[in-house]
Design a protein around this motif. Structure first.
Motif, short mmCIF file in Angstrom:
data_model
loop_
_atom_site.label_atom_id
_atom_site.label_comp_id
_atom_site.label_asym_id
_atom_site.label_seq_id
_atom_site.Cartn_x
_atom_site.Cartn_y
_atom_site.Cartn_z
N TYR A 1 59.36 11.91 -13.20
CA TYR A 1 57.91 11.70 -13.26
C TYR A 1 57.17 13.03 -13.15
CZ TYR A 1 59.26 6.89 -12.42
OH TYR A 1 59.84 5.65 -12.52
N PRO A 2 57.47 13.99 -14.04
CA PRO A 2 56.82 15.30 -13.93
C PRO A 2 55.32 15.20 -14.18
CG PRO A 2 57.98 15.15 -16.01
CD PRO A 2 58.33 13.91 -15.21
N TRP A 3 54.88 14.16 -14.82
CA TRP A 3 53.48 13.96 -15.17
C TRP A 3 52.67 13.35 -14.02
CZ3 TRP A 3 52.61 8.88 -14.43
CH2 TRP A 3 53.71 8.02 -14.53
N LEU A 4 53.33 12.90 -12.97
CA LEU A 4 52.64 12.15 -11.92
C LEU A 4 51.54 12.98 -11.26
CD1 LEU A 4 52.37 9.53 -10.37
CD2 LEU A 4 54.19 10.30 -8.84
N ARG A 5 51.84 14.20 -10.87
CA ARG A 5 50.83 15.04 -10.22
C ARG A 5 49.68 15.34 -11.18
NH1 ARG A 5 52.35 20.54 -7.52
NH2 ARG A 5 52.31 19.40 -5.59
N SER A 6 50.01 15.71 -12.43
CA SER A 6 48.94 16.05 -13.37
C SER A 6 48.08 14.82 -13.69
CB SER A 6 49.51 16.67 -14.65
OG SER A 6 50.37 15.78 -15.29
N MET A 7 48.69 13.65 -13.74
CA MET A 7 47.92 12.42 -13.98
C MET A 7 47.01 12.13 -12.79
SD MET A 7 47.24 10.30 -16.36
CE MET A 7 48.54 10.72 -17.48
N ALA A 8 47.52 12.33 -11.57
CA ALA A 8 46.71 12.10 -10.36
C ALA A 8 45.53 13.07 -10.32
CB ALA A 8 47.58 12.24 -9.11
N VAL A 9 45.78 14.33 -10.66
CA VAL A 9 44.70 15.33 -10.68
C VAL A 9 43.70 14.97 -11.77
CG1 VAL A 9 44.20 17.75 -11.19
CG2 VAL A 9 46.07 17.17 -9.65
N THR A 10 44.19 14.61 -12.94
CA THR A 10 43.29 14.23 -14.04
C THR A 10 42.42 13.04 -13.66
OG1 THR A 10 44.87 15.06 -15.68
CG2 THR A 10 43.24 13.46 -16.45
N ALA A 11 43.02 12.01 -13.08
CA ALA A 11 42.27 10.82 -12.68
C ALA A 11 41.17 11.19 -11.69
CB ALA A 11 43.20 9.77 -12.08
N SER A 12 41.52 12.02 -10.72
CA SER A 12 40.54 12.43 -9.70
C SER A 12 39.42 13.26 -10.30
CB SER A 12 41.24 13.23 -8.59
OG SER A 12 42.26 12.47 -8.01
N LEU A 13 39.77 14.17 -11.21
CA LEU A 13 38.75 15.01 -11.85
C LEU A 13 37.82 14.18 -12.74
CD1 LEU A 13 40.76 18.25 -12.67
CD2 LEU A 13 39.05 17.90 -10.86
N LEU A 14 38.38 13.17 -13.41
CA LEU A 14 37.52 12.29 -14.21
C LEU A 14 36.56 11.51 -13.32
CD1 LEU A 14 40.20 11.03 -16.75
CD2 LEU A 14 38.15 12.38 -17.31
N LEU A 15 37.04 11.06 -12.17
CA LEU A 15 36.17 10.38 -11.21
C LEU A 15 35.10 11.34 -10.69
CD1 LEU A 15 35.73 7.70 -9.65
CD2 LEU A 15 37.26 8.61 -7.89
N PHE A 16 35.48 12.58 -10.44
CA PHE A 16 34.52 13.60 -9.99
C PHE A 16 33.46 13.85 -11.06
CE2 PHE A 16 33.18 18.04 -9.48
CZ PHE A 16 32.77 18.02 -8.14
N GLY A 17 33.89 13.98 -12.32
CA GLY A 17 32.94 14.18 -13.42
C GLY A 17 31.97 13.02 -13.54
N TYR A 18 32.48 11.80 -13.39
CA TYR A 18 31.61 10.63 -13.41
C TYR A 18 30.58 10.72 -12.29
CZ TYR A 18 30.16 5.82 -12.41
OH TYR A 18 29.43 4.69 -12.13
N VAL B 1 42.12 4.35 -16.21
CA VAL B 1 43.37 4.28 -16.97
C VAL B 1 44.38 5.28 -16.40
CG1 VAL B 1 44.43 4.72 -19.23
CG2 VAL B 1 42.27 3.43 -19.07
N ALA B 2 43.93 6.48 -16.06
CA ALA B 2 44.82 7.49 -15.48
C ALA B 2 45.32 7.04 -14.11
CB ALA B 2 44.09 8.83 -15.38
N PHE B 3 44.46 6.42 -13.32
CA PHE B 3 44.91 5.89 -12.03
C PHE B 3 45.94 4.78 -12.23
CE2 PHE B 3 40.96 7.60 -9.95
CZ PHE B 3 41.61 8.36 -8.98
N GLY B 4 45.81 4.01 -13.30
CA GLY B 4 46.82 3.00 -13.62
C GLY B 4 48.17 3.66 -13.86
N ALA B 5 48.18 4.79 -14.56
CA ALA B 5 49.43 5.52 -14.78
C ALA B 5 50.00 6.04 -13.46
CB ALA B 5 49.20 6.67 -15.76
N VAL B 6 49.13 6.47 -12.55
CA VAL B 6 49.58 6.92 -11.23
C VAL B 6 50.25 5.76 -10.49
CG1 VAL B 6 48.80 7.75 -8.97
CG2 VAL B 6 47.89 8.78 -11.07
N ILE B 7 49.67 4.57 -10.58
CA ILE B 7 50.26 3.40 -9.93
C ILE B 7 51.66 3.14 -10.49
CG2 ILE B 7 50.08 0.87 -9.78
CD1 ILE B 7 47.00 1.30 -9.54
N VAL B 8 51.81 3.23 -11.82
CA VAL B 8 53.12 3.02 -12.45
C VAL B 8 54.11 4.08 -11.97
CG1 VAL B 8 54.35 3.07 -14.66
CG2 VAL B 8 52.19 1.82 -14.45
#
Length: 190
Positions: A14-31, A63-70
């Motif tokens: 799951y090398p993408w897990l951290r980057s997906m978590a960061v992306t999800a958080s940054l998208l929430l921050f941008g919102y 959607v990114a948080f959904g990937a983090v859950i998976v």
């Protein structure tokens, strides 16, 4: 399989897990930032660009948080924990909540969609609650098996709580969520 084996597997499987978590958080921050910008005039215009772009970022963030859950569920399944059923229920709840959240956001972005499908109140209230409960359960389980430091899920909980208290705290809440998720998939927790 030892905890160190699971950590190593998590970094490779799951090398993408951290980057997906960061992306999800940054998208929430941008919102959150766009929500504040859109409200500077004293009211929020749902047709104005900050509102539309902000809600689009929010949708992608969910959607990114959904990937983090998976990804979290996959990591936890690799442990030999007797609580696999808890992990399964939490993942299903989190993903159902993410779908409900997405449904509500789509209704906000596209009023005709909201009118056509007549979103039930249960989705409006239950989606965010299931999403947060599922994600937080998986995060606390990850901390329990030492895949994440205990302060990680605590910061995510405080971030979500601050957003629930006041939507204008979205940028602060998102920053707390980011700080809590940053150790995911990284080196060994201290």
């Amino acid at each position: 399989m030892t905890i160190n084996d699971v950590r190593a597997a998590g970094r490779t499987a799951y090398p993408w897990l951290r980057s997906m978590a960061v992306t999800a958080s940054l998208l929430l921050f941008g919102y959150g930032l766009l929500r504040l910008i859109g409200g500077l005039g004293g009211h929020r215009d749902k047709s104005a660009w900050p509102w539309m772009i902000g809600h689009t970022l929010f949708l992608f963030g969910i959607v990114a948080f959904g990937a983090v859950i998976v990804g979290l569920h996959g990591l936890l399944r690799a442990t030999s924990s007797p609580l696999r059923a808890v992990d399964d229920v939490a993942a299903v709840a989190g993903l159902l909540g993410a779908v409900g959240f997405g449904w509500v956001i789509l209704g906000d972005l596209f009023p005709r969609f909201a009118d056509a499908v007549n979103t039930p109140g249960l989705v409006l209230a239950g989606g965010p609650a299931l999403f947060e409960l599922g994600l937080l359960t998986l995060l606390f389980r990850a901390a329990f098996v030492r895949l994440l430091p205990i302060w990680g899920p605590v910061l995510v909980l405080v971030g979500f709580a601050s957003i629930a208290v006041q939507l204008d705290l979205l940028p602060i809440g998102a920053a707390l969520v980011l700080a809590g998720l940053l150790p995911l998939g990284g080196s060994r927790p201290r």
